[in-house]
Design a protein around this motif. Structure first.
Motif, short mmCIF file in Angstrom:
data_model
loop_
_atom_site.label_atom_id
_atom_site.label_comp_id
_atom_site.label_asym_id
_atom_site.label_seq_id
_atom_site.Cartn_x
_atom_site.Cartn_y
_atom_site.Cartn_z
N ARG A 33 132.15 48.05 15.07
CA ARG A 33 131.77 49.36 14.53
C ARG A 33 132.80 50.40 15.00
O ARG A 33 132.96 50.63 16.20
N ILE A 34 133.45 51.01 14.04
CA ILE A 34 134.47 52.01 14.36
C ILE A 34 133.76 53.33 14.67
O ILE A 34 132.65 53.60 14.20
N ASP A 35 134.39 54.18 15.47
CA ASP A 35 133.83 55.49 15.82
C ASP A 35 133.45 56.26 14.55
O ASP A 35 134.28 56.41 13.65
N PRO A 36 132.21 56.76 14.44
CA PRO A 36 131.80 57.51 13.23
C PRO A 36 132.65 58.74 12.96
O PRO A 36 132.69 59.22 11.81
N ASN A 37 133.32 59.27 13.98
CA ASN A 37 134.17 60.45 13.79
C ASN A 37 135.58 60.10 13.34
O ASN A 37 136.41 60.99 13.12
N PHE A 38 135.86 58.81 13.19
CA PHE A 38 137.21 58.36 12.84
C PHE A 38 137.58 58.82 11.44
O PHE A 38 136.78 58.77 10.51
N THR A 39 138.82 59.27 11.28
CA THR A 39 139.39 59.54 9.96
C THR A 39 140.74 58.83 9.88
O THR A 39 141.33 58.48 10.89
N GLY A 40 141.22 58.62 8.67
CA GLY A 40 142.46 57.89 8.49
C GLY A 40 142.18 56.44 8.13
O GLY A 40 141.11 56.11 7.61
N LEU A 64 132.89 50.85 9.02
CA LEU A 64 133.05 52.29 9.19
C LEU A 64 131.68 52.96 9.10
O LEU A 64 131.13 53.09 8.01
N PRO A 65 131.09 53.41 10.20
CA PRO A 65 129.84 54.18 10.13
C PRO A 65 130.12 55.62 9.69
O PRO A 65 131.27 56.03 9.51
N GLY A 66 129.07 56.41 9.56
CA GLY A 66 129.22 57.83 9.26
C GLY A 66 129.52 58.09 7.79
O GLY A 66 129.21 57.27 6.92
N ASN A 67 130.14 59.24 7.52
CA ASN A 67 130.44 59.61 6.13
C ASN A 67 131.82 60.23 5.97
O ASN A 67 132.09 60.86 4.94
N GLY A 83 132.45 49.74 4.34
CA GLY A 83 132.77 51.16 4.33
C GLY A 83 131.60 51.99 4.79
O GLY A 83 130.60 51.50 5.31
N ASN A 84 131.70 53.31 4.58
CA ASN A 84 130.61 54.21 4.96
C ASN A 84 130.15 55.00 3.74
O ASN A 84 130.41 54.59 2.60
N ALA A 85 129.49 56.12 3.96
CA ALA A 85 128.93 56.89 2.85
C ALA A 85 129.95 57.82 2.22
O ALA A 85 129.63 58.55 1.28
N GLY A 86 131.19 57.81 2.70
CA GLY A 86 132.23 58.66 2.13
C GLY A 86 133.08 57.91 1.13
O GLY A 86 132.70 56.88 0.59
#
Length: 276
Positions: A33-40, A64-67, A83-86
């Protein structure tokens, strides 16, 4: 692929390195699980410019958690990616890769074109994936093989119970659409397309194609070449199909058919009556 940390152990403690090989898997197979705050883009193959890849190169699966809008880049292993919700852009790289979803296949719209698979959620706004080098999609109800759907070779695919929008690109392809209002494009080559249930649009393109809309009010476009456009014999307003083509054979079942040679505009036949 660099193995810098493991190479260092091998050089300094060869016996310890051998014990690691004997008792520990060279790959990490849990779902990371990658950090939910991760971008890129999170990379799973070694990149000398990315320090994290000294460790992430051993991963097989990642989520990828989060959005946040972000992506995953796989490695030579058979990866499972989530993937996540984004909006996610993910590349499976080598191996036979799976992108996994938390829903049934009919909850998503799948479009395959120009080597890119776009998967859009029908239930969650803004949840879209753009995938490359991915061979399979995994839903709660079934897996869908996608490798053939984006090649120029001879492909055989089965769609989903929802609306499919697929460009088979080329080759002598076959596609069974199952349910939904499908848009199927055979491209170059001799295509065999069947829409099955729903109000479908089938495009044969170049080559000698066989198109069958199945049940529902369908639109069949033969395109260039000598094509077979088939009606399933359903009567009533829900069985009225529209046929478009050049040199075509219309097959109405029960041994009844019409062969048209050199006809470029079906509208010119409006005053003609065919009786079997």
């Amino acid at each position: 692929m660099s193995n810098a940390p493991r190479d260092e152990i091998q050089n300094k403690d060869p016996l310890g390195a051998q014990l690691m090989k004997d008792f520990l898997s060279p790959d990490l197979t849990y779902m990371a699980r990658i950090d939910p705050n991760f971008t890129g883009t999170f990379k799973m193959a070694f990149d000398a410019s990315a320090a994290d890849t000294h460790k992430s190169q051993y991963l097989t699966n990642a989520r990828l958690p989060g959005n946040n809008d972000s992506g995953l880049s796989g490695n030579a292993r058979d990866n499972v990616l989530m993937g996540n919700a984004g909006t996610n852009a993910s590349d499976g790289k080598g191996g036979s890769d799976v992108v996994q979803y938390q829903g049934v296949s009919s909850d998503y719209k799948i479009v395959t074109a120009n080597g890119v698979i776009t998967v859009t959620s029908r239930t969650k706004a803004g949840d879209t994936d753009r995938l490359t080098n991915v061979e399979n999609l995994r839903f709660m109800d079934k897996d869908i093989k996608l490798a053939a759907g984006r090649t120029a070779g001879n492909d055989s695919l089965t769609g989903t119970s929802g609306p499919d929008d697929v460009d088979l690109q080329g080759g002598n392809d076959s596609y069974l659409g199952l349910g939904g209002n499908d848009v199927l494009r055979g491209g170059r080559g001799n295509a065999r397309l069947k829409g099955n249930l729903g109000e479908d649009r089938l495009f044969g393109g170049a080559g000698h194609d066989k198109l069958n809309g199945g049940y529902g009010r369908d639109r069949l476009h033969g395109g260039d070449g000598n094509d077979l456009l088939r009606d399933n014999g359903q009567t009533g307003p829900y069985g009225r199909d529209l046929f478009f083509g050049g040199n075509v054979v219309f097959d109405f079942g029960d041994g009844n058919s019409i062969t048209l040679d050199g006809v470029t505009d079906i509208a010119t036949l409006a005053d003609d009556l065919f009786i079997f």
